[in-house]
Design an enzyme around this catalytic site. Structure first.
Site, PDB file in Angstrom:
ATOM      1  NE  ARG A 238      23.425  23.371  43.848  1.00 39.77           N
ATOM      2  CZ  ARG A 238      23.394  22.113  44.277  1.00 39.77           C
ATOM      3  NH1 ARG A 238      24.025  21.770  45.394  1.00 39.77           N
ATOM      4  NH2 ARG A 238      22.738  21.186  43.598  1.00 39.77           N
TER       5      ARG A 238
ATOM      6  N   GLY B 299      33.245  39.287  31.522  1.00 39.18           N
ATOM      7  CA  GLY B 299      34.114  38.185  31.924  1.00 39.18           C
ATOM      8  C   GLY B 299      35.511  38.393  31.390  1.00 39.18           C
ATOM      9  CG  ASP B 300      38.810  37.012  33.656  1.00 39.89           C
ATOM     10  OD1 ASP B 300      38.553  38.177  34.017  1.00 39.89           O
ATOM     11  OD2 ASP B 300      39.137  36.096  34.441  1.00 39.89           O
TER      12      ASP B 300
ATOM     13  CG  ASP C  36      36.791  44.119  22.364  1.00 34.36           C
ATOM     14  OD1 ASP C  36      37.200  43.322  23.242  1.00 34.36           O
ATOM     15  OD2 ASP C  36      37.474  45.070  21.962  1.00 34.36           O
TER      16      ASP C  36
ATOM     17  CD  GLU D 187      39.027  39.838  18.053  1.00 33.13           C
ATOM     18  OE1 GLU D 187      40.167  39.352  18.077  1.00 33.13           O
ATOM     19  OE2 GLU D 187      38.704  40.868  18.686  1.00 33.13           O
TER      20      GLU D 187
ATOM     21  CB  ILE E   6      35.723  33.757  29.621  1.00 33.54           C
ATOM     22  CG1 ILE E   6      35.221  32.684  30.603  1.00 33.54           C
ATOM     23  CG2 ILE E   6      34.616  34.766  29.317  1.00 33.54           C
ATOM     24  CD1 ILE E   6      34.944  33.204  31.995  1.00 33.54           C
ATOM     25  N   GLY E   7      34.845  33.324  26.330  1.00 32.35           N
ATOM     26  CA  GLY E   7      33.797  32.860  25.415  1.00 32.35           C
ATOM     27  C   GLY E   7      32.639  33.820  25.241  1.00 32.35           C
ATOM     28  CE  LYS E   8      34.139  39.397  27.252  1.00 36.50           C
ATOM     29  NZ  LYS E   8      35.383  38.663  27.552  1.00 36.50           N
TER      30      LYS E   8
END
EC number: 2.7.11.-
Length: 320
Positions: free
Chosen positions: A245, A155-156, A179, A204, A159-161
């Site tokens: 979905r 993900g960008d 990372d 990190e 974003i919370g990885k």
């Protein structure tokens, strides 16, 4: 052939081989994972001799060599010792032929030995060399192991990885890389991921900095490498964008020659990504064991529609 190389010393240290002779020549490079068993060469046929490979001699080769004339055997063993030949390996605790010992000493090529049978020695060396010499690439993401499933979170940036990985570690799962994930193809079906040595065990977290997961959570919270079974791509939630979905999507990402299943997870405030990824891992395991909830739902829904359609049809006597 790979541009990388592994020294004979590294092979000895990682495949439980012993040095029979030539310990001063263990810096010789190995550039291919292919192993040669010189059978035709012992009959004098050297037209297609793969001299750049490790030469493995087992019971078959050494038994055949005993029946050769000493002059012929010395000639063949000398021809086996080419400048690019990394090493000779003798399996099954067999004594190397004297002619090979002489030729290898002259050519400054080490002779290694093992008590294991030829098939086991071949397997050990091939597995190690394929892993070390395979082409590699780096992927931006976080690699974790959840319920035994290797999951690459992409993900960008921001974003919370990493935060998701930290929550998964707190829930008892394991971190492999944060990372940057170094990946290589192990075989026709498996992609292996690991952390660069400098980033091993590190995570990190914005606002806190770099933390050592092994120090804070123990050795059970980390692993050096794992197979990548599933890719979870975190996507910023967009209003009006259609998302899968029912789980009927068939997105895949190709890494080298292997296609890895990918799930696209929309991210917005309030979603517990750690629980979602745990559920994705459990669902992946259920699918590999033959259970597919989406498929069963579709079948039951189609059956219900079919039954309702049949009930709505007029009976033969109706309308008279």
């Amino acid at each position: 052939m790979s541009n990388k190389s592994v020294s004979v010393k590294e092979l000895v240290e990682n495949t439980h081989l012993n040095v029979f002779s030539g310990s001063e020549y263990l810096d010789r490079p190995i550039t291919t994972s292919d192993i040669s068993r010189p059978g035709l060469e012992l009959t004098g046929y050297f037209a297609y001799y793969p001299s750049e490979r490790i030469q493995l001699l087992g019971i078959t080769e050494t038994s055949f060599a005993k029946h050769l004339e000493e002059k012929d055997l010395q000639e063949y063993m000398t021809k086996l010792c080419q400048p690019d030949t990394p090493a000779f390996v003798i399996s099954t605790d067999i004594e190397p032929p004297v002619e090979l010992i002489r030729a290898a000493k002259t050519a400054q090529i080490p002779i290694l030995e093992s008590k294991l049978n030829t098939s086991r020695v071949l397997s050990n060396m091939t597995d190690y060399l394929e892993a070390k010499l395979a082409p590699r690439q780096s992927i931006h993401g976080v690699l974790v192991e959840v319920y035994g499933v290797g999951i690459l979170i992409t993900g960008d940036s921001g974003i919370g990885k990493s935060e998701t990985a930290l929550e998964l570690v707190k829930r008892g799962h394991r971190l492999i890389a944060d990372d940057r994930v170094d990946v290589h193809q192990h075989d026709e079906q498996d992609i292996i991921g690991q952390a660069p040595k400098i980033l091993s065990h590190l995570l990190e977290i914005r606002g806190i900095g770099i933390i050592d997961v092994m120090t804070l959570f123990g050795t059970g919270a980390v692993r050096s490498e794992t197979r990548i079974d599933l890719i979870v791509h975190l996507d910023v939630w967009e209003k009006g964008k259609k998302y899968d979905r029912l789980g009927t999507g068939n997105d895949k990402q190709q890494i080298f020659d292997v296609e890895v299943k990918q799930l696209n997870i929309p991210v917005k405030p309030g979603r517990n990504l750690a629980i979602i990824i745990e559920t994705a891992a459990m669902n992946f395991r259920a699918n590999t064991m033959g259970y597919n909830a989406t498929k069963m739902f579709d079948e039951e829904l189609n059956g219900l529609i079919k039954n309702n359609s049949a009930a709505d049809q007029p009976k033969p006597d109706e309308g008279k």
